[in-house]
Write a protein that holds these residues in place. Structure first.
Motif, PDB file in Angstrom:
ATOM      1  N   ALA A   1      -4.041  29.686 -14.392  1.00  0.00           N
ATOM      2  CA  ALA A   1      -5.144  30.611 -14.109  1.00  0.00           C
ATOM      3  C   ALA A   1      -5.113  31.796 -15.076  1.00  0.00           C
ATOM      4  O   ALA A   1      -6.150  32.229 -15.574  1.00  0.00           O
ATOM      5  N   ARG A   2      -3.922  32.301 -15.322  1.00  0.00           N
ATOM      6  CA  ARG A   2      -3.801  33.442 -16.250  1.00  0.00           C
ATOM      7  C   ARG A   2      -4.208  33.037 -17.671  1.00  0.00           C
ATOM      8  O   ARG A   2      -4.890  33.792 -18.367  1.00  0.00           O
TER       9      ARG A   2
ATOM     10  N   ASN B   1     -11.675  27.346 -10.887  1.00  0.00           N
ATOM     11  CA  ASN B   1     -10.877  26.451 -10.048  1.00  0.00           C
ATOM     12  C   ASN B   1     -11.772  25.431  -9.349  1.00  0.00           C
ATOM     13  O   ASN B   1     -11.437  24.248  -9.279  1.00  0.00           O
TER      14      ASN B   1
ATOM     15  N   SER C   1     -16.026  39.551 -12.716  1.00  0.00           N
ATOM     16  CA  SER C   1     -14.647  39.926 -12.380  1.00  0.00           C
ATOM     17  C   SER C   1     -13.679  38.756 -12.593  1.00  0.00           C
ATOM     18  O   SER C   1     -14.078  37.592 -12.562  1.00  0.00           O
ATOM     19  N   ASP C   2     -12.427  39.103 -12.797  1.00  0.00           N
ATOM     20  CA  ASP C   2     -11.382  38.098 -12.980  1.00  0.00           C
ATOM     21  C   ASP C   2     -11.315  37.145 -11.792  1.00  0.00           C
ATOM     22  O   ASP C   2     -11.250  35.929 -11.967  1.00  0.00           O
ATOM     23  N   ASP C   3     -11.324  37.698 -10.596  1.00  0.00           N
ATOM     24  CA  ASP C   3     -11.221  36.873  -9.387  1.00  0.00           C
ATOM     25  C   ASP C   3     -12.365  35.877  -9.276  1.00  0.00           C
ATOM     26  O   ASP C   3     -12.162  34.716  -8.913  1.00  0.00           O
ATOM     27  N   VAL C   4     -13.562  36.317  -9.589  1.00  0.00           N
ATOM     28  CA  VAL C   4     -14.734  35.439  -9.496  1.00  0.00           C
ATOM     29  C   VAL C   4     -14.656  34.347 -10.559  1.00  0.00           C
ATOM     30  O   VAL C   4     -14.933  33.169 -10.279  1.00  0.00           O
TER      31      VAL C   4
ATOM     32  N   VAL D   1     -11.983  33.069 -11.952  1.00  0.00           N
ATOM     33  CA  VAL D   1     -10.933  32.115 -11.579  1.00  0.00           C
ATOM     34  C   VAL D   1     -11.402  31.249 -10.408  1.00  0.00           C
ATOM     35  O   VAL D   1     -11.174  30.035 -10.408  1.00  0.00           O
ATOM     36  N   ALA D   2     -12.063  31.834  -9.439  1.00  0.00           N
ATOM     37  CA  ALA D   2     -12.540  31.061  -8.290  1.00  0.00           C
ATOM     38  C   ALA D   2     -13.516  29.969  -8.734  1.00  0.00           C
ATOM     39  O   ALA D   2     -13.402  28.812  -8.324  1.00  0.00           O
ATOM     40  N   HIS D   3     -14.461  30.335  -9.583  1.00  0.00           N
ATOM     41  CA  HIS D   3     -15.424  29.343 -10.063  1.00  0.00           C
ATOM     42  C   HIS D   3     -14.754  28.339 -11.003  1.00  0.00           C
ATOM     43  O   HIS D   3     -15.054  27.144 -10.942  1.00  0.00           O
TER      44      HIS D   3
ATOM     45  N   LEU E   1      -8.014  32.638 -17.810  1.00  0.00           N
ATOM     46  CA  LEU E   1      -8.669  33.936 -17.833  1.00  0.00           C
ATOM     47  C   LEU E   1      -8.519  34.612 -19.195  1.00  0.00           C
ATOM     48  O   LEU E   1      -9.483  35.161 -19.735  1.00  0.00           O
TER      49      LEU E   1
ATOM     50  N   THR F   1      -4.139  27.719 -10.952  1.00  0.00           N
ATOM     51  CA  THR F   1      -3.261  28.569 -10.159  1.00  0.00           C
ATOM     52  C   THR F   1      -2.140  29.065 -11.064  1.00  0.00           C
ATOM     53  O   THR F   1      -1.832  28.446 -12.080  1.00  0.00           O
TER      54      THR F   1
END
Length: 81
Positions: A9-10, A36, A27-30, A32-34, A13, A5
């Motif tokens: 997270a940054r 995490n 994607s960045d969101d995907v 980070v989600a995986h 990434l 988080t």
């Protein structure tokens, strides 16, 4: 708190993007989600999450290991220490 988080997270990434350009289609969101999900999993849940990441992201075993290793390297890291 463990997990990816905020600053961790940054940093996660940025590390993935700099060292694993073959993952640029995700994607960045995907990512980070995986990442995490891999951070917070333990034991058999970690194995299951790694398999899920590999399947859902359609990556090789090596790429899944890169995501897992990078995530665990940044889990809960206080980047301001």
């Amino acid at each position: 708190m463990r997990g990816l988080t905020g600053p961790s997270a940054r940093l996660y990434l940025r590390t993935v993007r700099e060292h694993y350009p073959d993952l640029d289609r995700i994607s960045d969101d995907v990512l980070v989600a995986h990442g995490n999900a891999l951070c917070v999993a333990r034991g058999q849940a970690l194995v299951d999450q790694a398999k899920k990441t590999k399947k859902e992201l359609e990556v090789t075993g090596r790429q899944a290991s890169q995501i897992l290793g990078t995530a665990h390297g940044h889990c809960g890291r206080n980047v301001f220490r």
